[in-house]
Design an enzyme around this catalytic site. Sequence first.
Site, PDB file in Angstrom:
ATOM      1  CB  THR A 213      -0.865  -0.045   1.274  1.00  0.00           C
ATOM      2  OG1 THR A 213      -1.816  -1.077   1.116  1.00  0.00           O
ATOM      3  CG2 THR A 213      -1.588   1.271   1.539  1.00  0.00           C
ATOM      4  NE  ARG A 241     -10.005  -5.961   3.985  1.00  0.00           N
ATOM      5  CZ  ARG A 241      -8.927  -5.195   3.980  1.00  0.00           C
ATOM      6  NH1 ARG A 241      -8.611  -4.508   2.909  1.00  0.00           N
ATOM      7  NH2 ARG A 241      -8.160  -5.089   5.033  1.00  0.00           N
ATOM      8  CB  VAL A 242     -14.089  -1.493   2.517  1.00  0.00           C
ATOM      9  CG1 VAL A 242     -13.417  -0.137   2.545  1.00  0.00           C
ATOM     10  CG2 VAL A 242     -15.039  -1.593   1.324  1.00  0.00           C
ATOM     11  CG  ASP A 244      -6.231   0.628   6.921  1.00  0.00           C
ATOM     12  OD1 ASP A 244      -6.181  -0.320   6.108  1.00  0.00           O
ATOM     13  OD2 ASP A 244      -5.248   1.308   7.239  1.00  0.00           O
ATOM     14  CB  THR A 264       0.810   0.609   5.040  1.00  0.00           C
ATOM     15  OG1 THR A 264       0.859  -0.643   4.345  1.00  0.00           O
ATOM     16  CG2 THR A 264       2.140   0.849   5.723  1.00  0.00           C
ATOM     17  N   GLY A 265      -0.902  -1.709   6.570  1.00  0.00           N
ATOM     18  CA  GLY A 265      -0.873  -2.907   7.404  1.00  0.00           C
ATOM     19  C   GLY A 265      -2.207  -3.622   7.303  1.00  0.00           C
ATOM     20  CB  THR A 266      -3.584  -6.539   9.054  1.00  0.00           C
ATOM     21  OG1 THR A 266      -2.336  -7.167   8.806  1.00  0.00           O
ATOM     22  CG2 THR A 266      -4.706  -7.525   8.748  1.00  0.00           C
ATOM     23  N   GLY A 267      -5.636  -3.989   7.589  1.00  0.00           N
ATOM     24  CA  GLY A 267      -6.576  -2.892   7.772  1.00  0.00           C
ATOM     25  C   GLY A 267      -7.589  -3.077   8.879  1.00  0.00           C
TER      26      GLY A 267
HETATM   27  N1  ASP Z   1      -4.129  -1.429   4.905  1.00  0.00           N
HETATM   28  C1  ASP Z   1      -4.421  -2.061   3.662  1.00  0.00           C
HETATM   29  C2  ASP Z   1      -5.750  -2.780   3.768  1.00  0.00           C
HETATM   30  O1  ASP Z   1      -5.987  -3.419   4.766  1.00  0.00           O
HETATM   31  C3  ASP Z   1      -3.393  -3.037   3.201  1.00  0.00           C
HETATM   32  C4  ASP Z   1      -1.961  -2.597   3.353  1.00  0.00           C
HETATM   33  O2  ASP Z   1      -1.672  -1.549   3.909  1.00  0.00           O
HETATM   34  O3  ASP Z   1      -1.102  -3.334   2.879  1.00  0.00           O
HETATM   35  O4  ASP Z   1      -6.488  -2.759   2.829  1.00  0.00           O
END
Ligand code: ASP
Length: 347
Positions: A213, A241-242, A244, A264-267
């Site tokens: 991301t 799915r949406v 963050d 960025t990360g697991t939303g």
């Molecule tokens: N945060 C993003 C999501 O969960 C994914 C990511 O940052 O890699 O959609």
Amino acid sequence: MVPIVGATSLLAQASSDTRSIPVDSPAFSLVVHGGSGTITRATVTPELEAQYRSAIERALLAGHAVLHAGGSSTDAVVAAIRVFEDDPLFNAGKGAVFTSEGKNELDASIMDGKTHMAGAVSGVTTAKNPIVVARAVMDKSKHVMLASAGADAFVKAQKLEQVDPSYFFTQHRWDQLQSAQKREMVELDFDGKTENSYAQAPQSWEIDHKYGTVGAVALDRDGNLAAGTSTGGLTNKLYGRVGDSPVIGAGTYADNATVAISCTGTGEFFMRGLVAYDVAARMKYSKLSVSDAVDQTIQTELTDKNGRGGLIALDAKGNIKFGFNTEGMYRGYIQNDGKPVAMVYRD
Ligand code: ASP
């Protein structure tokens, strides 16, 4: 002197890398990220690292050109993110990951710290540059977020650059989907028995999900902050799915009174913890520095809850903070002197 404060890590909570960068004239500044995750010298080849560094520098220079010419922080954020969206390396625009149905559904958002106006799109499938569409939602509609078919209709109505969904096909993302589907059958089994599996096994998401991301935060010559984020989401995400990234306060936030943030990360963790706004709230109500606020948010909203990821933060005085609890985060910054600085690993 504008301090740059470095990484917070699961492995080295106490060893954040703090440096001071001298700035001669009133600061303008741009900070970017290209995703966080299992990014180590063992997992990234020197060739790939060079490609990432070069892309980060190009994004920084694109945004710097805007700021140097006296342009707004929102324009600089869009300019930087567009560079990432056009590069197949990143999970945004051209390099977006695939959903469980083998589609590319893109999310993006932007917020103006001066006006508190914001725009976002989720599940858009035909926009070449979702960040441009988010900007148009902010500037040209009375709404904050447009989703799915409506977002695609808006792209057309606003005559923004459209592409056929096949534009987003890349072999490496397709291969990631195939291996993720093999591993994640359990996580996607929403039969009532495994509904908390995202929370219980976040690491398994990351095995095939290399993140990527992208985001940018900027401070312009007029002292205005802006933040933006763009993503394809998570590999193998379920229909509809949406995450963050398009949610204001979760993945993106900007307020001239405090800070601009892109995550960025697991939303799912960033949404439950309202991570971007949580940093701003700690600064607003507890009067914390940006560095302390980011450290606290990462600890309480991510690390303590098994969430993984990171963020970039830029306060109204130009103080920069990178915070992440993963092994690495593609990131960089540029200031008045026009020298882009790209970083990849924790150290
Ligand atoms: N945060 C993003 C999501 O969960 C994914 C990511 O940052 O890699 O959609």
